[in-house]
Design a protein around this motif. Structure first.
Motif, PDB file in Angstrom:
ATOM      1  N   LYS A  15     -10.148   0.329   4.940  1.00 19.28           N
ATOM      2  CA  LYS A  15      -9.953   0.347   3.489  1.00 19.28           C
ATOM      3  C   LYS A  15      -8.782   1.248   3.118  1.00 19.28           C
ATOM      4  O   LYS A  15      -7.960   0.901   2.267  1.00 19.28           O
ATOM      5  CB  LYS A  15     -11.216   0.834   2.787  1.00 19.28           C
ATOM      6  CG  LYS A  15     -12.339  -0.174   2.791  1.00 19.28           C
ATOM      7  CD  LYS A  15     -13.539   0.371   2.059  1.00 19.28           C
ATOM      8  CE  LYS A  15     -14.684  -0.624   2.079  1.00 19.28           C
ATOM      9  NZ  LYS A  15     -15.858  -0.093   1.392  1.00 19.28           N
ATOM     10  N   LEU A  16      -8.703   2.399   3.755  1.00 14.45           N
ATOM     11  CA  LEU A  16      -7.601   3.315   3.493  1.00 14.45           C
ATOM     12  C   LEU A  16      -6.270   2.682   3.887  1.00 14.45           C
ATOM     13  O   LEU A  16      -5.286   2.764   3.156  1.00 14.45           O
ATOM     14  CB  LEU A  16      -7.799   4.638   4.246  1.00 14.45           C
ATOM     15  CG  LEU A  16      -6.689   5.667   4.077  1.00 14.45           C
ATOM     16  CD1 LEU A  16      -6.549   6.075   2.613  1.00 14.45           C
ATOM     17  CD2 LEU A  16      -6.953   6.878   4.952  1.00 14.45           C
ATOM     18  N   GLN A  17      -6.255   2.025   5.030  1.00 13.69           N
ATOM     19  CA  GLN A  17      -5.037   1.368   5.491  1.00 13.69           C
ATOM     20  C   GLN A  17      -4.619   0.259   4.512  1.00 13.69           C
ATOM     21  O   GLN A  17      -3.444   0.137   4.173  1.00 13.69           O
ATOM     22  CB  GLN A  17      -5.238   0.774   6.895  1.00 13.69           C
ATOM     23  CG  GLN A  17      -3.981   0.163   7.478  1.00 13.69           C
ATOM     24  CD  GLN A  17      -2.876   1.175   7.658  1.00 13.69           C
ATOM     25  OE1 GLN A  17      -3.110   2.336   7.971  1.00 13.69           O
ATOM     26  NE2 GLN A  17      -1.654   0.743   7.446  1.00 13.69           N
ATOM     27  N   ALA A  18      -5.582  -0.521   4.016  1.00 12.77           N
ATOM     28  CA  ALA A  18      -5.279  -1.580   3.050  1.00 12.77           C
ATOM     29  C   ALA A  18      -4.745  -0.977   1.748  1.00 12.77           C
ATOM     30  O   ALA A  18      -3.775  -1.483   1.167  1.00 12.77           O
ATOM     31  CB  ALA A  18      -6.517  -2.422   2.781  1.00 12.77           C
ATOM     32  N   TYR A  19      -5.341   0.116   1.301  1.00 17.30           N
ATOM     33  CA  TYR A  19      -4.884   0.791   0.089  1.00 17.30           C
ATOM     34  C   TYR A  19      -3.452   1.280   0.260  1.00 17.30           C
ATOM     35  O   TYR A  19      -2.596   1.087  -0.615  1.00 17.30           O
ATOM     36  CB  TYR A  19      -5.812   1.957  -0.250  1.00 17.30           C
ATOM     37  CG  TYR A  19      -5.293   2.812  -1.380  1.00 17.30           C
ATOM     38  CD1 TYR A  19      -5.413   2.398  -2.699  1.00 17.30           C
ATOM     39  CD2 TYR A  19      -4.662   4.021  -1.113  1.00 17.30           C
ATOM     40  CE1 TYR A  19      -4.924   3.171  -3.738  1.00 17.30           C
ATOM     41  CE2 TYR A  19      -4.162   4.795  -2.144  1.00 17.30           C
ATOM     42  CZ  TYR A  19      -4.296   4.371  -3.447  1.00 17.30           C
ATOM     43  OH  TYR A  19      -3.800   5.131  -4.469  1.00 17.30           O
ATOM     44  N   LEU A  20      -3.168   1.927   1.374  1.00 14.73           N
ATOM     45  CA  LEU A  20      -1.827   2.450   1.639  1.00 14.73           C
ATOM     46  C   LEU A  20      -0.794   1.325   1.738  1.00 14.73           C
ATOM     47  O   LEU A  20       0.330   1.447   1.253  1.00 14.73           O
ATOM     48  CB  LEU A  20      -1.825   3.306   2.899  1.00 14.73           C
ATOM     49  CG  LEU A  20      -2.602   4.626   2.798  1.00 14.73           C
ATOM     50  CD1 LEU A  20      -2.636   5.320   4.155  1.00 14.73           C
ATOM     51  CD2 LEU A  20      -2.004   5.526   1.746  1.00 14.73           C
ATOM     52  N   THR A  21      -1.184   0.220   2.353  1.00 13.29           N
ATOM     53  CA  THR A  21      -0.281  -0.925   2.474  1.00 13.29           C
ATOM     54  C   THR A  21       0.051  -1.481   1.090  1.00 13.29           C
ATOM     55  O   THR A  21       1.214  -1.765   0.787  1.00 13.29           O
ATOM     56  CB  THR A  21      -0.907  -2.016   3.364  1.00 13.29           C
ATOM     57  OG1 THR A  21      -1.181  -1.447   4.649  1.00 13.29           O
ATOM     58  CG2 THR A  21       0.014  -3.209   3.509  1.00 13.29           C
ATOM     59  N   ASN A  22      -0.965  -1.637   0.245  1.00 13.33           N
ATOM     60  CA  ASN A  22      -0.744  -2.141  -1.107  1.00 13.33           C
ATOM     61  C   ASN A  22       0.111  -1.182  -1.941  1.00 13.33           C
ATOM     62  O   ASN A  22       1.003  -1.609  -2.674  1.00 13.33           O
ATOM     63  CB  ASN A  22      -2.069  -2.401  -1.817  1.00 13.33           C
ATOM     64  CG  ASN A  22      -2.793  -3.607  -1.255  1.00 13.33           C
ATOM     65  OD1 ASN A  22      -2.177  -4.490  -0.671  1.00 13.33           O
ATOM     66  ND2 ASN A  22      -4.105  -3.630  -1.432  1.00 13.33           N
ATOM     67  N   ALA A  23      -0.169   0.104  -1.824  1.00  9.93           N
ATOM     68  CA  ALA A  23       0.612   1.098  -2.563  1.00  9.93           C
ATOM     69  C   ALA A  23       2.066   1.081  -2.114  1.00  9.93           C
ATOM     70  O   ALA A  23       2.985   1.167  -2.936  1.00  9.93           O
ATOM     71  CB  ALA A  23       0.007   2.491  -2.375  1.00  9.93           C
ATOM     72  N   SER A  24       2.283   0.944  -0.834  1.00  9.73           N
ATOM     73  CA  SER A  24       3.645   0.876  -0.307  1.00  9.73           C
ATOM     74  C   SER A  24       4.370  -0.366  -0.811  1.00  9.73           C
ATOM     75  O   SER A  24       5.549  -0.312  -1.167  1.00  9.73           O
ATOM     76  CB  SER A  24       3.601   0.888   1.217  1.00  9.73           C
ATOM     77  OG  SER A  24       4.893   0.767   1.744  1.00  9.73           O
ATOM     78  N   ALA A  25       3.673  -1.488  -0.859  1.00  7.57           N
ATOM     79  CA  ALA A  25       4.278  -2.733  -1.343  1.00  7.57           C
ATOM     80  C   ALA A  25       4.644  -2.606  -2.826  1.00  7.57           C
ATOM     81  O   ALA A  25       5.714  -3.070  -3.248  1.00  7.57           O
ATOM     82  CB  ALA A  25       3.327  -3.905  -1.123  1.00  7.57           C
ATOM     83  N   ARG A  26       3.780  -1.971  -3.613  1.00  9.55           N
ATOM     84  CA  ARG A  26       4.080  -1.782  -5.036  1.00  9.55           C
ATOM     85  C   ARG A  26       5.294  -0.877  -5.223  1.00  9.55           C
ATOM     86  O   ARG A  26       6.160  -1.138  -6.052  1.00  9.55           O
ATOM     87  CB  ARG A  26       2.864  -1.202  -5.768  1.00  9.55           C
ATOM     88  CG  ARG A  26       1.730  -2.200  -5.963  1.00  9.55           C
ATOM     89  CD  ARG A  26       0.657  -1.661  -6.915  1.00  9.55           C
ATOM     90  NE  ARG A  26       0.139  -0.356  -6.567  1.00  9.55           N
ATOM     91  CZ  ARG A  26      -0.893  -0.138  -5.759  1.00  9.55           C
ATOM     92  NH1 ARG A  26      -1.538  -1.144  -5.210  1.00  9.55           N
ATOM     93  NH2 ARG A  26      -1.300   1.097  -5.515  1.00  9.55           N
TER      94      ARG A  26
END
Length: 164
Positions: A15-26
């Protein structure tokens, strides 16, 4: 028991990895948009500046000034204490930030200095408290009068309005 804890931690990591990936994409999308806007602006395209050059120059004069900018209450009847109410005092940098913010919010359609001085640069929006300037000798004068004198005293190359 330890294998159950291990699965829970792995799920949390995913979940943390998915959150970080999404934040990076934004963040990447924001950076790309800023770069595209900067490129368009450099080429003279894209949206116009929110503050016209003539008004931006007036705000810059305020920003670089070392005078005190005061806000005097419009109506003495609203004062809760006896005697003179204390004046709100600002330095040039802070007062320029106030004027710039007020211009962006309330003066979007204002394109000339006299109208800007009437609508933005003469008093506060809600209560109509007057803007004043305190000179080094202690005298106070209206912000409008002071600003027009300062703009007139600028060298001719700085007085001209820049054309886009």
């Amino acid at each position: 028991m330890t294998s159950t804890l291990g699965l829970g931690a792995a799920g949390c990591d995913e979940k943390l990895q998915a959150y970080l990936t999404n934040a990076s994409a934004r963040q990447q999308a924001r950076d790309t948009k800023k770069a595209e806007e900067a490129l368009l602006k450099a080429r003279g395209l894209g949206p116009a500046d929110p503050v016209v050059p003539e008004i931006a120059r007036a705000i810059q004069v305020v920003r670089t000034s070392d005078y005190d900018f005061l806000i005097r209450k419009a109506t003495p009847a609203k004062r809760k204490q006896k005697g003179e109410a204390p004046l709100k005092r600002h330095n040039g940098f802070d007062f320029a930030a106030t004027l710039e913010s007020k211009t962006r919010w309330l003066g979007r359609d204002v394109t000339d200095l006299p109208t800007w001085l009437d609508e933005i640069g003469s008093s506060t929006f809600f209560s109509g408290d007057a803007y004043l300037v305190r000179l080094p000798d202690g005298r106070e004068m209206s912000f409008r009068t002071w600003l027009l004198e300062e703009l007139a005293a600028l060298p001719p190359d700085l007085q001209e309005t820049a054309t886009p």
